[in-house]
Design a protein around this motif. Structure first.
Motif, short mmCIF file in Angstrom:
data_model
loop_
_atom_site.label_atom_id
_atom_site.label_comp_id
_atom_site.label_asym_id
_atom_site.label_seq_id
_atom_site.Cartn_x
_atom_site.Cartn_y
_atom_site.Cartn_z
N ALA A 159 40.37 24.07 32.90
CA ALA A 159 41.74 23.93 32.54
C ALA A 159 42.09 25.30 31.70
O ALA A 159 43.05 25.84 31.90
CB ALA A 159 42.10 22.90 31.84
N ASP A 160 41.18 25.59 30.80
CA ASP A 160 41.20 26.94 29.91
C ASP A 160 41.32 28.03 30.89
O ASP A 160 41.90 29.25 30.58
CB ASP A 160 40.28 27.06 28.88
CG ASP A 160 40.39 25.73 27.93
OD1 ASP A 160 41.56 25.66 27.59
OD2 ASP A 160 39.31 25.55 27.36
N VAL A 161 40.50 28.12 32.01
CA VAL A 161 40.37 29.18 32.74
C VAL A 161 41.57 29.39 33.57
O VAL A 161 42.35 30.50 33.74
CB VAL A 161 39.16 29.19 33.86
CG1 VAL A 161 39.28 30.32 34.81
CG2 VAL A 161 37.98 29.26 32.90
N LYS A 162 42.22 28.20 34.05
CA LYS A 162 43.28 28.25 34.72
C LYS A 162 44.65 28.74 33.82
O LYS A 162 45.46 29.56 34.11
CB LYS A 162 43.65 26.84 35.29
CG LYS A 162 44.81 26.48 36.09
CD LYS A 162 45.12 25.04 36.60
CE LYS A 162 44.00 25.01 37.73
NZ LYS A 162 44.13 23.64 38.50
N ARG A 163 44.56 28.18 32.79
CA ARG A 163 45.61 28.66 31.59
C ARG A 163 45.27 30.26 31.35
O ARG A 163 46.59 30.94 31.37
CB ARG A 163 45.24 28.01 30.32
CG ARG A 163 46.16 28.53 29.15
CD ARG A 163 46.35 27.33 28.08
NE ARG A 163 44.86 27.06 27.36
CZ ARG A 163 44.38 27.62 26.33
NH1 ARG A 163 45.01 28.73 25.92
NH2 ARG A 163 43.12 27.37 26.06
N LEU A 164 44.24 30.88 31.30
CA LEU A 164 43.95 32.18 31.33
C LEU A 164 44.55 33.07 32.48
O LEU A 164 45.18 33.95 32.25
CB LEU A 164 42.67 32.50 31.00
CG LEU A 164 42.18 33.89 31.13
CD1 LEU A 164 42.67 34.77 29.91
CD2 LEU A 164 40.75 34.05 31.20
N GLN A 165 44.24 32.35 33.72
CA GLN A 165 44.67 33.15 34.71
C GLN A 165 46.28 33.03 35.04
O GLN A 165 46.77 34.21 35.35
CB GLN A 165 44.18 32.50 35.91
CG GLN A 165 42.67 32.64 36.07
CD GLN A 165 41.81 31.82 37.19
OE1 GLN A 165 42.33 30.40 37.22
NE2 GLN A 165 40.64 32.08 37.68
N VAL A 170 43.04 29.07 40.00
CA VAL A 170 42.03 28.24 40.64
C VAL A 170 41.14 27.68 39.67
O VAL A 170 40.25 26.67 40.00
CB VAL A 170 41.42 28.90 41.78
CG1 VAL A 170 42.18 29.65 42.96
CG2 VAL A 170 40.37 30.25 41.15
N GLY A 171 41.09 28.14 38.54
CA GLY A 171 40.41 27.41 37.38
C GLY A 171 38.93 27.86 37.33
O GLY A 171 38.08 27.29 36.62
#
Length: 540
Positions: free
Chosen positions: A482-488, A502-503
């Motif tokens: 979820a943190d990667v998706k938030r970053l993207q 895409v996370g």
């Protein structure tokens, strides 16, 4: 700029509300403005000629310099196109127009004493003329010297400068004030750089509103509806719809919509797409025949794109994606094949003498978006997208691009803002997709707390801060969740280019992180640590 006292604000708002209606419906050339004393001429310096022209014109006519520059940027991206006219017969950086519905060129000549030929071709004279016209509108609105120092008081004058009335004029003014709220920088022909710093804005709108009805019987429900004059299209069709034709306006979004409302124009298109945020306005029903491509009119749908064919800066990623989503919807509704035989440029239409969309239009990128490839031409990830071109993710927060939102807006992205605000402790009310008073209050409170321009407009800075809010874990290539998706998502808002949410932290995300770090003057590592998160949280 000096700000109004609270009591003064209320009084001026009521006065301007009444005066704006009169000013926006008045015709003819106004009486000449009473300009301030002309300041000494700046030293001749070709490297700073346009900056000097803005300063001098602003001083002579007591118009805020940044407002003047923002109007010019919205009209032409500060490119005078060497005196060549726009589609609406407008000239120069300030797009001084000479057509039956809008005669700002002649007004500028009357006030400044400059000949028409000079106003058309000389940048300094053209900017002076634009300032003169704006000042004349301010005088008709009754703005005194102190009020002219308040950039927010100029909203009705800016709306009138559009040459339009009602909702179209308000959308024009909203765009100018969005440029002021976000700030901008442009490199103009010759290499000179013109910039306007971001600032809080709270324009005095009075009764002007950009809220518009949705287009009737449209396959693309998010389009606004501003009908073309009945002289500029034919009711019904004599052939089956079998193609989409791509056009470039050779002018501004609002100006083109207004031109289609002029009964003398004898031109129209079904849709117009704005450069800055991909907003779409429908002006002719799909079932009717717009006048946009001569022999192909009977069987074609026409889409105009704000900009000029010789300036690729108008062809933004957001515009490509919004237009492609529209074209894809039209193709699906009418059974049009999604190929270059049926999605063509104006220059490719039979019997045409036009050259748009021109050599800077990226057909490979555009057709990739039409066909559903969200990675086309922009280096984004392959293997699927959580958002698609213009659609939202399952949680309603991920989009291929994040549009400019303000009071009166509606739709899925407003719902996303409301959800984000409520989650972060700012009471935006029900997440119903309507940008109402509660949402506006919450946006302003959030912006004030975060040190963002607090005008209540949700632009890239506010989107970036909202989407990135949360913990600050170190993220690197190979991570997921979820943190990667938030970053993207926050990178999509910050960069203006889709980073598919895409996370999974793959090579495309790493490239986007490095791009962002470069722009922010951070260590370019491709690894997201506390400093990168801090910049995102600040809306940078």
């Amino acid at each position: 700029m000096p700000r109004r006292a609270a009591a003064h604000t209320g009084r001026r708002a009521s006065v301007l509300a009444a005066l704006a209606v009169t000013a926006l419906t008045a015709t003819g050339t106004p009486a000449a403005a009473a300009p301030a004393a002309q300041p000494p001429a700046p030293p001749a310096d070709g490297r700073h000629a346009m900056n000097q022209a803005f300063v001098r014109a602003a001083g002579k006519f007591d118009v805020p310099r940044d407002l003047l520059a923002a109007v010019g940027y919205g009209e032409t991206h500060l490119d005078g196109h060497t005196g060549r006219p726009s589609q609406a017969n407008g000239y120069g950086v300030m797009h001084l127009a000479s057509n039956p519905a809008n005669r700002t060129l002649e007004k500028a000549a009357h006030i400044t004493g400059e000949p028409l030929s000079r106003l058309r071709r000389d940048t300094a004279a053209n900017i002076l003329g634009g300032a003169a016209v704006l000042r004349s509108y301010a005088d008709r609105l009754g703005l005194d010297g102190d009020e002219r120092d308040d950039i927010d008081a100029w909203y009705p004058a800016v709306a009138q400068y559009s040459g339009t009335t009602g909702r179209t004029a308000a959308r024009y003014a909203d765009t100018v004030y969005a440029f002021l709220a976000q700030g901008f920088a442009a490199t103009v022909p010759g290499g000179e750089r013109i910039s306007v710093a971001a600032r809080p804005v709270d324009p005095v709108k009075g009764t002007l509103s950009a809220t518009a009805g949705r287009a009737p019987i449209t396959p693309y429900p998010s389009a606004l509806w501003v009908p073309a004059d009945s002289h500029n299209f034919t009711v019904g069709r004599t052939a089956t719809i079998d193609k989409v034709i791509i056009h470039v306006t050779q002018g501004s979004y609002a100006g083109s919509i207004k031109w289609f409302q002029d009964p003398t124009a004898e031109v129209s298109a079904h849709y117009v797409v704005r450069s800055s945020d991909g907003q779409i306005t429908q002006t002719v029903r799909d079932s009717d025949t717009a006048y946009h491509a001569k022999q192909a009119n009977a069987s074609a749908l026409g889409i105009e794109h704000e900009g000029y064919i010789d300036d690729p800066s108008w062809f933004t990623d957001t515009m490509y994606r919004a237009s492609a989503a529209l074209t894809r919807a039209l193709c699906d509704k009418y059974g049009i094949p999604k190929d270059r035989a049926h999605i063509i440029g104006h220059s490719e239409a039979p019997g045409t003498d036009h050259t748009d969309p021109g050599r800077y239009w990226d057909w490979n990128r555009y057709m990739g978006f039409v066909e559903g490839d969200s990675s086309s031409g922009s280096g984004n990830s392959t293997g699927g997208s959580s958002s698609g071109s213009g659609g939202s993710s399952s949680d309603g927060l991920g989009f291929a691009s994040y549009t400019l939102l303000q009071s009166g807006a509606s739709g899925a992205q407003v719902t996303a803002v409301q959800q984000l605000l409520n989650t972060q402790g700012y009471a935006a009310g029900a997440a119903d997709g309507n940008f109402d008073a509660a949402t506006l209050s919450a946006v302003k409170a959030y912006q004030t707390t975060r040190g963002l321009p607090a005008g209540g407009i949700v632009g890239p800075k506010t989107w970036t801060a909202l989407l990135s809010a949360g913990s600050t874990p170190t993220l690197r290539r190979g991570d997921s969740g979820a943190d990667v998706k938030r970053l993207q998502r926050s990178l999509t808002a910050a960069l203006g280019t889709t980073v598919d949410a895409v996370g999974t932290f793959g090579p495309v995300t790493a490239t986007a992180v490095r791009t962002y770090q470069t722009r922010q003057g951070l260590a370019v590592t491709g690894i997201v640590s506390s400093k990168t998160w801090a910049a995102l949280h600040a809306g940078r």
